[in-house]
Every structure is written in C-alpha cells, then in structure tokens.
Design an enzyme around this catalytic site. Structure first.
Site, mmCIF file in Angstrom:
data_model
loop_
_atom_site.group_PDB
_atom_site.id
_atom_site.type_symbol
_atom_site.label_atom_id
_atom_site.label_comp_id
_atom_site.label_asym_id
_atom_site.label_seq_id
_atom_site.Cartn_x
_atom_site.Cartn_y
_atom_site.Cartn_z
ATOM 1 N N THR A 40 -23.809 152.683 29.583
ATOM 2 C CA THR A 40 -24.407 151.578 28.829
ATOM 3 C C THR A 40 -23.900 151.572 27.391
ATOM 4 O OG1 THR A 40 -26.272 153.056 28.433
ATOM 5 C CG2 THR A 40 -26.575 151.376 30.128
ATOM 6 N N LEU A 133 -20.282 167.215 29.851
ATOM 7 C CA LEU A 133 -21.238 167.704 28.840
ATOM 8 C C LEU A 133 -20.630 167.593 27.448
ATOM 9 C CD1 LEU A 133 -22.644 170.828 30.743
ATOM 10 C CD2 LEU A 133 -23.540 168.503 30.699
ATOM 11 N N ASP A 180 -21.494 160.170 23.014
ATOM 12 C CA ASP A 180 -21.243 161.611 23.012
ATOM 13 C C ASP A 180 -21.182 162.176 21.601
ATOM 14 O OD1 ASP A 180 -21.000 160.978 25.619
ATOM 15 O OD2 ASP A 180 -18.871 161.476 25.801
HETATM 16 P P1 ADP Z 1 -15.853 166.753 28.481
HETATM 17 O O1 ADP Z 1 -15.852 166.135 27.129
HETATM 18 O O2 ADP Z 1 -16.806 166.119 29.415
HETATM 19 O O3 ADP Z 1 -16.023 168.237 28.462
HETATM 20 P P2 ADP Z 1 -13.137 165.845 28.423
HETATM 21 O O4 ADP Z 1 -12.104 165.781 29.484
HETATM 22 O O5 ADP Z 1 -13.490 164.627 27.681
HETATM 23 O O6 ADP Z 1 -14.426 166.481 29.125
HETATM 24 O O7 ADP Z 1 -12.735 166.942 27.349
HETATM 25 C C1 ADP Z 1 -12.292 168.217 27.737
HETATM 26 C C2 ADP Z 1 -11.092 168.577 26.902
HETATM 27 O O8 ADP Z 1 -11.503 168.875 25.563
HETATM 28 C C3 ADP Z 1 -10.380 169.820 27.364
HETATM 29 O O9 ADP Z 1 -9.462 169.518 28.402
HETATM 30 C C4 ADP Z 1 -9.679 170.262 26.083
HETATM 31 O O10 ADP Z 1 -8.525 169.487 25.854
HETATM 32 C C5 ADP Z 1 -10.694 169.909 25.012
HETATM 33 N N1 ADP Z 1 -11.551 171.065 24.702
HETATM 34 C C6 ADP Z 1 -12.903 171.086 24.683
HETATM 35 N N2 ADP Z 1 -13.369 172.318 24.350
HETATM 36 C C7 ADP Z 1 -12.292 173.105 24.157
HETATM 37 C C8 ADP Z 1 -12.097 174.483 23.808
HETATM 38 N N3 ADP Z 1 -13.133 175.298 23.596
HETATM 39 N N4 ADP Z 1 -10.822 174.917 23.711
HETATM 40 C C9 ADP Z 1 -9.773 174.108 23.922
HETATM 41 N N5 ADP Z 1 -9.905 172.815 24.258
HETATM 42 C C10 ADP Z 1 -11.131 172.299 24.375
HETATM 43 MG MG MG Z 2 -15.274 164.124 26.694
#
Ligand code: ADP
Ligand code: MG
Length: 393
Positions: A40, A133, A180
């Site tokens: 939404t 998350l 988010d």
């Molecule tokens: P979500 O936001 O739901 O967890 P996304 O695909 O939007 O999923 O984001 C995940 C991406 O964010 C990872 O693939 C990486 O590129 C980045 N990321 C998040 N946390 C970390 C971390 N602790 N170390 C390295 N990259 C991270």
């Molecule tokens: Mg994300």
C-alpha cells in the site's frame, strides 16, 4: 536493546581490517516488520510497521583523503571495497552490497550535502538478508544517520528515510515505497507506526501484547525475482490509477473507499489489473480498521484482518507463493495463533504471526514440521521485540 556482541564484532573487525585508529564510532539501525498494510505504501495508502531490535551495526572512522572503504562481517568473502568519492555517480556492478551505502552518499550529495573527506566502515547485521525484514533499508538508514553525525548535515530522521528511499529507487533500481526506511528511521520501542504514505502523517500505536508474542517465520526461499516482480506490480497499480483518475478525483488508490472502488472498478477492463487495484484499496481500508481494533483492545479482530490481508496478497495481488502460503495456512490451523500473514514484498521472505505465549512452541514445531514435509527444506523461526530507531551506541 543493543547486542553487545554485535557491537564488539564491528569494533574488532574494524581493527583487523583497517587497523587501530583513534575516534572510531559505533552505530545501530533497526530492521522492521510490517504488521499489516502490504503493497500500500506506493499506492498512497496506510502501513503499520514496527522497528525491530535486530538490525545493522557499524563501526566507522573518518579518513584524511577522498576514499570510502567498506567491509561487511556478514559478507566477508566480498572483502574490502573502496572507491573515490568522485567516482560514485553511477552504480557499479562490481561494488556489490556497498552500492547501498554508496547510493546514500550519492543521494546526500545530490541534495548539496557533499563529503569533503571519506571514511572507513565495517558493518555486521543480525537481520536475515533478503527476507523482507528490510536489511537494505536498515543499511541505508544507518548510513544516513552516520553521515549526519560525522559531517554535521542538517537532516531529520524523516529526511534520512526519504533520502534512503530515493537512493534505493534511483541508485539501486528498486522502486520501493517509503515504508521500510520510515519504519527504521522513526522506530520507537514497543510502538508500531501507523503511517499514511499519502502525506507522511503518522501516529505511534503502543503494542501491548499481553500474553502473546510476535513470531517471524522465514521461508528461507532462495532465488526470488523480487525486484522485477515488485516493480511490475507497482507499474500495474500506476496504470490502474491513471485509468481511474479519468472518472474519479484521486491522487492515489489509497484515496478510494471500498464503496467508491466497487462503484468505479469496471473502468479497469483488464481483470488482472482490477485485482491488483482491489488489493491496494481493500488492504488500505483493512489497515485503518486493524489499527482501530488494536486501539480498542480487540486483538482477535486484528488477527482476523491479518488473515484477510494474506488471502488478498495470495488471491488478488499474487505475491505469496507456496512457501509463504504454507507457513500462513499451517499457522491459521493452530489454536493460540491470533493472526498470521506474509510480510514484506513477498515471493519468499517471511510471515509475521501473533501467537499466544503458551502456543509459541507448538507453533514453531508444527508449522516447522509441516513446512519441511511440503517444501522440502526448513523454515526458521524468531521471536522478535519492537525496538527503537537509529542510534549511536
Ligand atoms: P531485505 O531488505 O528484505 O533484507 P533486500 O534484497 O532489499 O532484502 O536487501 C538485501 C541486501 O542488502 C543484501 O543482498 C545486501 O546487498 C544488503 N545488505 C543488507 N545487510 C547487509 C550486511 N549486513 N552486509 C552486507 N550487505 C547487506
Ligand atoms: Mg530491502
């Protein structure tokens, strides 16, 4: 609730990777879970997320030159990535995860907030990445918070959320809404945020779950096509809005009541488009109703609306898939589960459930067993707490 081991780990890794330094500072920014109001936030509707006590941690120190360097304990195989601040105008595929913090630096610069000198940064997170998350938003908000603190930029937490969203949209190419980043940047302990994404007005709603817990179940599904599917849903809603705007005066699908949508829906002649718009309208109204129920202490009704939300995401918005459906549908069968639904963008990722204390163990065991039987690999369960926003630690 700062995890001291996580704080220690970024400090130790900083020393290991970048060497001993004066003036290293440490920070935290939370992930989030959305209780209701899914898909939404880019339709001018309401959402109801809360920040979690899990999130992303960083140790940072400024440098004397114009280089920024990054290292993630979670993605140690990627190693150290460094770039000159003058070379970040376009996204670089070789930069991997560091494109999130680099995107935020780029977005600050685009608003006139340019860094004179670079910094070194080590991060570690305890949010499962790519599970809905919002580890990406927590990383963006963390970066924005650090830039404000280290360089003295005049931005509010809300600005940090907006800049994070802008960079994820325009640098990283995911057309996410504001939820988010807003949930992470504006988080408040033991409160969910009732946010109207049409005008960013919001209100905190205390979550007093007497005798119940928030439990997250991760499908552990790999290989999702999240970004392209997400962007496709978003453009279909934009098309639906443009068609509806020829007959009704609205700025977003969130402006429509259920009665108005039912009265005008036939202008959406593509049945699939009509279903997508229906979800956006109904889900928004469900979210408003759910917050009312919560305020009135009617947690059972809140739970029923969570179920309706999942059904709408499954049947109309088509973003669940067998993994999320199995987790939610198995949860609904268990006495003591007040509500359960997919959370986040969908296609994989997690469900969120509100479960009575005495049913939590049964919930994890029975849903876990049935998931394994049907899907062939295990789900992971976490009992989570609602935490505060970004902070120096
Ligand atoms: P979500 O936001 O739901 O967890 P996304 O695909 O939007 O999923 O984001 C995940 C991406 O964010 C990872 O693939 C990486 O590129 C980045 N990321 C998040 N946390 C970390 C971390 N602790 N170390 C390295 N990259 C991270
Ligand atoms: Mg994300």
């Amino acid at each position: 609730m700062i995890d001291q081991n996580m704080k220690q780990s970024v400090l130790e890794n900083f020393e290991k990777v970048f060497g001993k330094r004066e003036g290293i500072k440490t920070y935290f920014a939370p992930g989030r879970v959305n209780l209701i109001g899914e898909h939404t936030d880019y339709n001018g509707g309401h959402v109801f997320p809360c920040a979690l006590t899990i999130g992303t941690y960083a140790a940072v120190a400024k440098r004397d030159d114009r280089v920024v360097q990054f290292y993630s304990v979670n993605q140690d195989r990627f190693g150290v990535y460094g770039v000159n601040l003058d070379d970040i105008d376009t996204i670089n595929d070789q930069a991997g995860w560091t494109n999130y913090p680099i995107g935020v630096i780029w977005a600050f610069a685009g608003r006139g907030m340019k860094l004179d000198k670079g910094f070194d940064m080590v991060i570690n997170g305890n949010i499962p990445n790519g599970s809905g998350l919002s580890s990406s938003a927590s990383l963006e908000v963390l970066t924005g918070f650090i830039l404000r603190d280290l360089y003295g930029f005049d931005v509010t937490n809300q600005d940090i959320a907006l800049i994070g969203q802008y960079s994820e949209n325009n640098y990283n190419g995911c057309n996410c809404g504001i939820m988010d980043q807003f949930a992470s940047a504006m988080g408040k302990e033991n409160n969910a945020i009732f946010l109207d994404t049409a005008d960013l007005s919001y209100e905190y709603a205390p979550i007093k779950l007497d005798g119940a817990k928030i439990v997250i179940a991760n499908t552990n599904k790999k290989h999702k096509l999240t970004d392209s599917q997400y962007n496709a849903r978003r453009s279909m809603c934009e098309e639906a809005l443009a068609i509806l705007q020829k007959t009704v005066d609205i700025k977003g699908l969130g402006d429509l009541s259920i009665e108005e949508f039912e009265a005008h829906k036939d202008v959406l002649t593509d049945p699939d488009m009509q279903k997508k718009a229906k979800h956006a309208v109904y889900e928004n109204q469900r979210t408003i109703e759910a917050v009312k129920a919560l305020k009135a202490g009617d947690i059972e009704h809140f739970g029923e609306l969570m179920r309706q939300s999942h059904e709408s995401l499954r049947d109309d918005y088509d973003v669940t898939g067998v993994e999320l459906d199995t987790l939610a549908e198995e949860a609904w069968k268990i006495p003591g589960v007040i509500g359960s639904r997919m959370t986040g963008g969908g296609f994989g990722g997690c469900t969120v459930s509100i479960v009575k204390d005495e049913a939590v163990e049964d919930f994890k065991r029975i849903v876990g067993e049935n998931y394994l039987k049907k899907i062939g690999y295990e789900a992971t369960f976490y009992t989570v707490e609602i935490g505060g926003g970004p902070q120096e630690i």
